[in-house]
Design a protein around this motif. Structure first.
Motif, PDB file in Angstrom:
ATOM      1  N   ALA A 568      25.662  88.572 -13.953  1.00 56.52           N
ATOM      2  CA  ALA A 568      26.647  89.583 -13.559  1.00 56.52           C
ATOM      3  C   ALA A 568      27.264  89.203 -12.220  1.00 56.52           C
ATOM      4  O   ALA A 568      26.630  88.589 -11.367  1.00 56.52           O
ATOM      5  N   THR A 569      28.518  89.560 -12.060  1.00 53.75           N
ATOM      6  CA  THR A 569      29.193  89.292 -10.795  1.00 53.75           C
ATOM      7  C   THR A 569      28.634  90.199  -9.717  1.00 53.75           C
ATOM      8  O   THR A 569      28.607  91.417  -9.860  1.00 53.75           O
ATOM      9  N   GLY A 570      28.138  89.603  -8.658  1.00 52.04           N
ATOM     10  CA  GLY A 570      27.553  90.385  -7.577  1.00 52.04           C
ATOM     11  C   GLY A 570      28.582  90.811  -6.575  1.00 52.04           C
ATOM     12  O   GLY A 570      29.781  90.561  -6.720  1.00 52.04           O
ATOM     13  N   PRO A 571      28.170  91.473  -5.505  1.00 52.04           N
ATOM     14  CA  PRO A 571      29.104  91.883  -4.461  1.00 52.04           C
ATOM     15  C   PRO A 571      29.694  90.676  -3.755  1.00 52.04           C
ATOM     16  O   PRO A 571      29.133  89.591  -3.771  1.00 52.04           O
ATOM     17  N   SER A 572      30.831  90.863  -3.186  1.00 52.42           N
ATOM     18  CA  SER A 572      31.492  89.766  -2.485  1.00 52.42           C
ATOM     19  C   SER A 572      30.601  89.242  -1.372  1.00 52.42           C
ATOM     20  O   SER A 572      29.960  90.002  -0.651  1.00 52.42           O
ATOM     21  N   ALA A 573      30.556  87.905  -1.259  1.00 54.56           N
ATOM     22  CA  ALA A 573      29.735  87.312  -0.209  1.00 54.56           C
ATOM     23  C   ALA A 573      30.347  87.602   1.153  1.00 54.56           C
ATOM     24  O   ALA A 573      31.556  87.617   1.317  1.00 54.56           O
ATOM     25  N   SER A 574      29.460  87.833   2.109  1.00 52.92           N
ATOM     26  CA  SER A 574      29.942  88.149   3.451  1.00 52.92           C
ATOM     27  C   SER A 574      30.392  86.900   4.184  1.00 52.92           C
ATOM     28  O   SER A 574      31.256  86.957   5.051  1.00 52.92           O
ATOM     29  N   GLY A 575      29.809  85.731   3.827  1.00 50.37           N
ATOM     30  CA  GLY A 575      30.176  84.502   4.502  1.00 50.37           C
ATOM     31  C   GLY A 575      31.367  83.835   3.843  1.00 50.37           C
ATOM     32  O   GLY A 575      31.913  84.301   2.837  1.00 50.37           O
ATOM     33  N   ALA A 576      31.751  82.700   4.393  1.00 52.81           N
ATOM     34  CA  ALA A 576      32.887  81.958   3.856  1.00 52.81           C
ATOM     35  C   ALA A 576      32.511  81.303   2.538  1.00 52.81           C
ATOM     36  O   ALA A 576      31.354  81.046   2.255  1.00 52.81           O
ATOM     37  N   VAL A 577      33.527  81.053   1.728  1.00 53.82           N
ATOM     38  CA  VAL A 577      33.326  80.324   0.481  1.00 53.82           C
ATOM     39  C   VAL A 577      32.933  78.890   0.825  1.00 53.82           C
ATOM     40  O   VAL A 577      33.533  78.237   1.664  1.00 53.82           O
ATOM     41  N   GLU A 578      31.906  78.407   0.157  1.00 56.36           N
ATOM     42  CA  GLU A 578      31.431  77.044   0.410  1.00 56.36           C
ATOM     43  C   GLU A 578      32.279  76.063  -0.383  1.00 56.36           C
ATOM     44  O   GLU A 578      32.533  76.255  -1.579  1.00 56.36           O
ATOM     45  N   THR A 579      32.705  75.010   0.262  1.00 60.89           N
ATOM     46  CA  THR A 579      33.527  74.000  -0.378  1.00 60.89           C
ATOM     47  C   THR A 579      32.675  72.800  -0.766  1.00 60.89           C
ATOM     48  O   THR A 579      31.960  72.231   0.063  1.00 60.89           O
ATOM     49  N   VAL A 580      32.755  72.418  -2.030  1.00 64.36           N
ATOM     50  CA  VAL A 580      32.048  71.242  -2.523  1.00 64.36           C
ATOM     51  C   VAL A 580      32.995  70.454  -3.403  1.00 64.36           C
ATOM     52  O   VAL A 580      34.039  70.955  -3.835  1.00 64.36           O
ATOM     53  N   ASP A 581      32.610  69.215  -3.689  1.00 63.88           N
ATOM     54  CA  ASP A 581      33.447  68.403  -4.568  1.00 63.88           C
ATOM     55  C   ASP A 581      33.291  68.811  -6.023  1.00 63.88           C
ATOM     56  O   ASP A 581      34.291  68.925  -6.751  1.00 63.88           O
ATOM     57  N   VAL A 582      32.033  69.005  -6.455  1.00 61.62           N
ATOM     58  CA  VAL A 582      31.783  69.270  -7.871  1.00 61.62           C
ATOM     59  C   VAL A 582      30.700  70.330  -8.019  1.00 61.62           C
ATOM     60  O   VAL A 582      29.686  70.296  -7.304  1.00 61.62           O
ATOM     61  N   VAL A 583      30.914  71.245  -8.939  1.00 61.85           N
ATOM     62  CA  VAL A 583      29.862  72.152  -9.391  1.00 61.85           C
ATOM     63  C   VAL A 583      29.470  71.738 -10.803  1.00 61.85           C
ATOM     64  O   VAL A 583      30.329  71.624 -11.682  1.00 61.85           O
ATOM     65  N   VAL A 584      28.186  71.475 -10.994  1.00 68.73           N
ATOM     66  CA  VAL A 584      27.638  71.163 -12.324  1.00 68.73           C
ATOM     67  C   VAL A 584      26.918  72.404 -12.824  1.00 68.73           C
ATOM     68  O   VAL A 584      26.028  72.930 -12.142  1.00 68.73           O
ATOM     69  N   VAL A 585      27.296  72.874 -13.983  1.00 64.72           N
ATOM     70  CA  VAL A 585      26.672  74.058 -14.571  1.00 64.72           C
ATOM     71  C   VAL A 585      25.624  73.592 -15.574  1.00 64.72           C
ATOM     72  O   VAL A 585      25.962  73.040 -16.628  1.00 64.72           O
ATOM     73  N   GLY A 586      24.364  73.788 -15.242  1.00 67.30           N
ATOM     74  CA  GLY A 586      23.271  73.380 -16.123  1.00 67.30           C
ATOM     75  C   GLY A 586      22.394  72.346 -15.465  1.00 67.30           C
ATOM     76  O   GLY A 586      22.857  71.246 -15.127  1.00 67.30           O
ATOM     77  N   GLY A 587      21.109  72.705 -15.278  1.00 68.67           N
ATOM     78  CA  GLY A 587      20.168  71.803 -14.629  1.00 68.67           C
ATOM     79  C   GLY A 587      19.261  71.099 -15.597  1.00 68.67           C
ATOM     80  O   GLY A 587      18.110  70.796 -15.259  1.00 68.67           O
ATOM     81  N   GLY A 588      19.774  70.810 -16.814  1.00 67.27           N
ATOM     82  CA  GLY A 588      19.035  69.959 -17.730  1.00 67.27           C
ATOM     83  C   GLY A 588      19.237  68.502 -17.374  1.00 67.27           C
ATOM     84  O   GLY A 588      19.888  68.156 -16.384  1.00 67.27           O
ATOM     85  N   ILE A 589      18.693  67.616 -18.191  1.00 68.06           N
ATOM     86  CA  ILE A 589      18.693  66.207 -17.813  1.00 68.06           C
ATOM     87  C   ILE A 589      20.087  65.606 -17.806  1.00 68.06           C
ATOM     88  O   ILE A 589      20.397  64.730 -16.992  1.00 68.06           O
ATOM     89  N   VAL A 590      21.007  66.077 -18.673  1.00 66.52           N
ATOM     90  CA  VAL A 590      22.384  65.571 -18.649  1.00 66.52           C
ATOM     91  C   VAL A 590      23.078  66.011 -17.364  1.00 66.52           C
ATOM     92  O   VAL A 590      23.732  65.213 -16.682  1.00 66.52           O
ATOM     93  N   GLY A 591      22.948  67.292 -17.019  1.00 64.03           N
ATOM     94  CA  GLY A 591      23.556  67.784 -15.793  1.00 64.03           C
ATOM     95  C   GLY A 591      22.991  67.120 -14.555  1.00 64.03           C
ATOM     96  O   GLY A 591      23.720  66.817 -13.600  1.00 64.03           O
ATOM     97  N   LEU A 592      21.685  66.857 -14.554  1.00 65.80           N
ATOM     98  CA  LEU A 592      21.057  66.231 -13.392  1.00 65.80           C
ATOM     99  C   LEU A 592      21.501  64.784 -13.232  1.00 65.80           C
ATOM    100  O   LEU A 592      21.745  64.316 -12.112  1.00 65.80           O
ATOM    101  N   PHE A 593      21.608  64.045 -14.345  1.00 62.05           N
ATOM    102  CA  PHE A 593      22.113  62.669 -14.246  1.00 62.05           C
ATOM    103  C   PHE A 593      23.563  62.670 -13.753  1.00 62.05           C
ATOM    104  O   PHE A 593      23.943  61.843 -12.913  1.00 62.05           O
ATOM    105  N   THR A 594      24.365  63.583 -14.251  1.00 61.27           N
ATOM    106  CA  THR A 594      25.755  63.681 -13.791  1.00 61.27           C
ATOM    107  C   THR A 594      25.806  63.911 -12.286  1.00 61.27           C
ATOM    108  O   THR A 594      26.537  63.221 -11.554  1.00 61.27           O
ATOM    109  N   ALA A 595      25.027  64.879 -11.830  1.00 62.46           N
ATOM    110  CA  ALA A 595      24.995  65.188 -10.399  1.00 62.46           C
ATOM    111  C   ALA A 595      24.506  63.998  -9.583  1.00 62.46           C
ATOM    112  O   ALA A 595      25.022  63.701  -8.500  1.00 62.46           O
ATOM    113  N   LEU A 596      23.479  63.313 -10.090  1.00 67.33           N
ATOM    114  CA  LEU A 596      22.925  62.160  -9.378  1.00 67.33           C
ATOM    115  C   LEU A 596      23.977  61.073  -9.198  1.00 67.33           C
ATOM    116  O   LEU A 596      24.188  60.564  -8.077  1.00 67.33           O
ATOM    117  N   PHE A 597      24.664  60.708 -10.271  1.00 69.48           N
ATOM    118  CA  PHE A 597      25.660  59.626 -10.176  1.00 69.48           C
ATOM    119  C   PHE A 597      26.826  60.029  -9.283  1.00 69.48           C
ATOM    120  O   PHE A 597      27.385  59.193  -8.550  1.00 69.48           O
TER     121      PHE A 597
END
Length: 957
Positions: A568-597
């Motif tokens: 569920a969508t929670g309340p708005s975060a009080s801090g700034a939005v964090e900037t990253v290059d990539v968000v990987v959805v899923g911490g299975g082995i495919v997602g982890l290899f993607t994140a690693l590379f």
């Protein structure tokens, strides 16, 4: 009846009294070691109730029989159980009839101790059809232990138990002794409970189950506690009271609680040499007010304790209060113990037997398996405890929990609960309730108050020091404290399930019953039941041959509705939005290899995982590395390159990557390219294999057809009669738990942030970036990779796209470790099966048999029909499996798509990539590398376009 039986143990004749178990007779004869552990050390019996599996013996050619549960028969041939018994030369453990029998009753009572006996008696008197099952040969439970050698020799405690047993028999309740409960399912509005008796498996269909399984001891790990000669206090009392067996030599009894004093006094009464009783509580005389209140609460029980102390005093047995046994030493068995007293003084005591009694926890596997709500308790150790009312009522209307299966409270409280539970069920059925309920309620209250005071009196004032690095925590798998601490520290592990997958602690025959408390001390305090490992079917090891039954073959996965993977969508975060290059959805082995590379390429990456990383399909599969087509899959019948056939090149590429990467990890991934053999029983099977091999050879796969006489050269234990087979030299296997955790650890080391227990809620494309929310946290990312497995369709829906990804839970089965018996990845041409042997000797049995969903919690769990069918196919190929026990089965949510992975960028949502496959362990490194390259715009692979999600978008606007 003769007053003596004789059997051979390792070719030496041993005498036994009629009624004794093998373990009792062997201990009395000084033959303490029973089996060899995985580390090569000898082990002796430990718990005395069949839970620890340390007393395994080879009996009349059958391996891995529990000595403490096997009565002696004249002329038995008994040997120590090898570290890796040879199934190929062992006798089959069960008959294997056509179909497992099914029985019925109104109420099933599991456990014939004080609580179960009373409940069964009153329910049967009230007109209900009651069946009582108990794992031991003689009812009575641990408190009312009956003398199996001389039934006429009973003390007052035993005589009271006999009266309860006789009343239960007279009531009309049925009793099945020597009956192991190994499973529990809900089907068609009824409970279906799996049982095992005399090697024969069966099911009991009932409308209500009363769990009265009692408690089990929870001895704390310390140096030397695995030496032969160390047993639990309860085991010592069982040997003495039930089987008239006393271990020779001096005995030290150590731990906490009055049972230790009772055992010491009983041993002294039988002429045993008790060297000392060591208790971590202060002497009762130092707490006179509390001792006085205790005496007033129950004069009878308090007087019994005083008698025990008087007996010990007269015999000159020292009772060392405020003390603990910190270390046990010896070469091949116990020789001495170190005792630390309050204040730091240490002394050594020479001894040959140590009885450890550090407290009790409920035997709650059955109510947990049935979905009963659990509460977290921290006394005497951290454990889950079934929430129940004084009358045994739980939050599941068809399950009651009474006696010490719910909480340790003594035999009198248990009997009161048995009466109250029976009255509730009779009233619900519209039948007359027994009289005297107010007395039972008062008995419950009084004994609950007494138990509370008792354990205040026995509140320890001294505790064990932290375990040494070399101290074994997991007895089954020989996992040391140093190994556990290293993984916790280096991998950042905070939960028991991940620790189990990473170290194998808790994965052995006892399913963590005797190491869970020690492991929990290494981790943050648990918040709920999910922080403990879940009980698995079978609850105790069960012979493959007892369950293996032929079932109809099927085609295609069974799709199931899955609970939402989105938060569920929670309340708005009080801090700034964090900037990253990539968000990987899923911490299975495919997602982890993607994140690693991606991280190794210098990108900042966050992985969002709704559960624990690697805990779902990636950590719950059988670990095959597939380089060939599955013959049982319909794709093998198609002309031309099917989607599975087109994926073979990617699979082979990925296996080569696994082999190249194996040396770059900090642990053994147990990768072995052992080849894959598919066998054929019929001419139709052979035709299918010829077609399959032709397709594979055209694609460059090293595959060939084998004649019947060539099969045994690859699999010498294969059953006779197969017409031929197909062999692929490129097929292999891997330990998926080790591999997933290794990739996770390396990804974190590379800078990947893995946010566990963080369910995605929003993905909002905004020009060249994506706004991603999970709970109250937000990120701005240049790209999003959807590696969410069964939840990938939901994730795609957040950006307005549809992916035909469906949940398809599959089951896996693992056996006890045995000597090498399967040498390749073995499969059948027209039946679902993958069969291989892991590095530790366990046989892994899978092949795509569907699992179901737990009706209470919704998570995948094996189906009994499919367990039977899967095992039948495996044993049909390798008959030696009939000598082997199943120790665990489990299920995980795989996915059902069109036979090929989904890999690539969304054609109309730039920057949104998908990396999803049903064959994740095989394909993970290649898919991770290629999707990372796509995100980085480093290269293009035209041959991968067939896997693009664009193939599903033709009918979407």
């Amino acid at each position: 009846m003769s007053d003596q039986l004789n059997f051979t143990f390792n070719d030496t004749t041993v005498s036994a009294k009629p009624g004794q178990t093998l373990t009792a007779a062997l201990m009395a004869a000084g033959c303490i070691p029973h089996r060899t552990a995985p580390d090569g050390s000898e082990r002796g019996p430990f718990c005395g109730i069949g839970a620890c599996q340390e007393c395994l013996l080879e009996v009349d050619g059958q391996m891995s029989r529990r000595g403490c549960m096997t009565p002696v028969r004249d002329g038995m041939r008994v040997r120590s159980n090898d570290r890796l018994p040879d199934a190929a030369v062992s006798a089959c453990l069960a008959k294997g009839e056509e179909r497992l029998a099914e029985h019925a009753c109104d109420v099933l009572v599991v456990g014939a101790g004080p609580a179960g006996l009373v409940a069964a008696t009153e329910l049967a008197r009230g007109g209900m059809d009651v069946l009582v099952v108990d794992e031991r040969h003689i009812p009575g439970g641990q408190y009312f232990k009956q003398n199996a050698v001389h039934p006429e020799r009973q003390d007052d405690q035993g005589r009271k138990g006999r009266q309860l047993i006789e009343a239960m028999r007279a009531s009309g309740a049925r009793l099945w002794h020597d009956t192991l409960v190994w499973s529990a399912h809900r089907e068609e509005g009824a409970l279906v409970i799996g049982g095992l008796r005399d090697g024969e498996a069966f099911y009991i269909r009932t409308q209500h189950i009363i769990v009265a399984t009692g408690a089990q001891e929870t001895p704390a790990a310390r140096p030397g506690w695995t030496l032969p000669g160390v047993i639990t206090t309860g085991a010592g009392q069982t040997m003495l009271r039930a089987y008239e067996a006393v271990a020779p030599g001096r005995i030290v009894i150590a731990g906490n609680g009055p049972l230790n004093l009772q055992l010491a006094a009983e041993l002294v009464g039988r002429g045993a040499d008790v060297a000392a009783v060591v208790d971590s509580a202060p002497a009762p005389v130092k707490r006179p007010l509390l001792a006085g209140r205790l005496s007033m609460a129950s004069p009878h029980l308090a007087l019994a304790g005083m008698r025990h102390l008087t007996t010990l005093h007269r015999a000159g047995v020292p009772v060392l209060w405020g003390s603990v046994v910190t270390c046990i030493e010896g070469e091949d068995r116990v020789e001495r113990v170190a005792v630390n007293q309050q204040g730091g003084a240490e002394r050594w005591i020479e001894t040959e037997t140590v009885c450890l009694g550090d407290g009790f926890v409920p035997a709650s596997e059955l109510p947990r398996l049935l979905g009963c709500r659990q509460e977290i308790r921290n006394w005497p150790v951290t454990h889950p405890e079934t929430g129940r009312e004084p009358d045994g009522k739980t939050d599941q209307a068809d399950v009651s929990v009474i006696g010490e299966a719910g909480r340790f409270g003594g035999a009198f409280l248990a009997q009161a609960q048995g009466m109250l539970c029976a009255a509730r069920l009779l009233d619900r059925a519209g039948k007359p309730v027994p009289s005297g309920l107010e007395r039972s309620r008062r008995m419950y209250r009084d004994n609950a108050r007494f138990q509370k005071l008792l354990w205040k009196l026995y509140d320890p004032v001294v505790s064990l020091p932290s375990p040494q690095d070399t101290t074994i925590l997991c007895r089954c798998e020989c996992v040391t404290a140093g190994t556990v601490l290293a993984r916790v520290s280096e991998d950042g592990i905070t939960d028991l399930a991940t620790l189990k997958r990473t170290t194998r602690a808790g994965m052995g025959r006892c399913q963590g019953r005797f190491c869970q408390a020690s492991l929990m001390k290494m981790l943050p305090d648990p918040k709920n039941e999910k922080d403990f490992t879940a009980p698995q079917i079978p609850l105790r090891p069960v012979p493959v041959a007892a369950l293996a039954r032929q079932k109809p073959e099927w085609r295609g996965h069974v799709r199931v509705p899955i609970p939402s993977g989105l938060g569920a969508t929670g309340p708005s975060a009080s801090g700034a939005v964090e900037t990253v290059d990539v968000v990987v959805v899923g911490g299975g082995i495919v997602g982890l290899f993607t994140a690693l590379f991606l991280a190794e390429a210098g990108k900042s990456v966050v992985v969002l995982e709704r559960g624990r990383a690697g805990a779902l399909a990636s950590g719950g599969n059988a670990g095959s590395l597939h380089a060939q087509l599955m013959a049982f899959d319909a794709s093998a019948d198609r002309d031309g390159p099917s989607m599975p056939a087109r994926t073979l090149a990617l699979q082979r590429e990925s296996i080569r990557m696994w082999e190249a990467l194996r040396t770059t990890f900090d642990r053994d991934l147990e990768i072995k390219v052992s080849g894959g053999l598919v066998v054929a029983e019929t001419e139709a099977d052979m035709d299918r294999l010829r077609s399959k091999v032709a397709v594979e050879q055209a694609l460059g796969v090293d595959a060939r057809i084998l004649a019947s006489d060539e099969l045994r050269g690859i699999e010498p234990n294969l059953r006779d009669g197969f017409l031929g087979g197909a062999y692929c030299s490129e097929e292999g296997k891997i330990n998926p738990m080790a591999a997933t955790q290794a990739v996770l650890a390396r990804a974190r080391h590379a800078g990947v942030r893995v946010e566990e227990l963080t369910a995605l809620s929003v993905i909002q494309p905004d020009g060249t970036r994506f706004h991603v929310s999970a709970g109250s946290r937000r990120w701005s990312a240049g790209a999003v990779v959807n590696a969410a497995g069964a939840y990938a369709g939901e994730v795609a829906g957040l950006v307005g796209r549809r992916l035909p990804v469906f949940g398809a839970p599959l089951q896996m089965i693992v056996t006890e470790p045995v000597a090498p018996v399967v040498f390749s990845l073995l499969a059948h041409a027209s039946r679902h099966l993958t069969l291989k042997q892991a590095a530790n000797g366990s046989l892994l049995i899978g092949g795509g048999w569907s699992a179901g969903l737990d009706p209470v919690h919704g998570h995948p769990r094996p189906l009994r029909e499919n367990l039977e069918g899967n095992l039948w196919v495996a044993q049909r190929l390798v008959p030696a499996l009939g000598a082997v026990n199943v120790v665990r089965s489990w299920a995980a949510m795989n996915i059902d798509i069109d036979g090929a992975p989904i890999l690539g960028e969304s054609p109309d949502v730039p920057g949104f990539f998908t990396a999803v496959t049903a064959n994740g362990v095989t394909l993970a490194p290649a898919m991770g590398r290629h999707v990372a390259d796509m995100v980085l715009r480093r290269s293009e692979r035209p041959d991968l376009e067939i896997f693009s999600p664009a193939r599903f978008y033709g009918d979407q606007s």
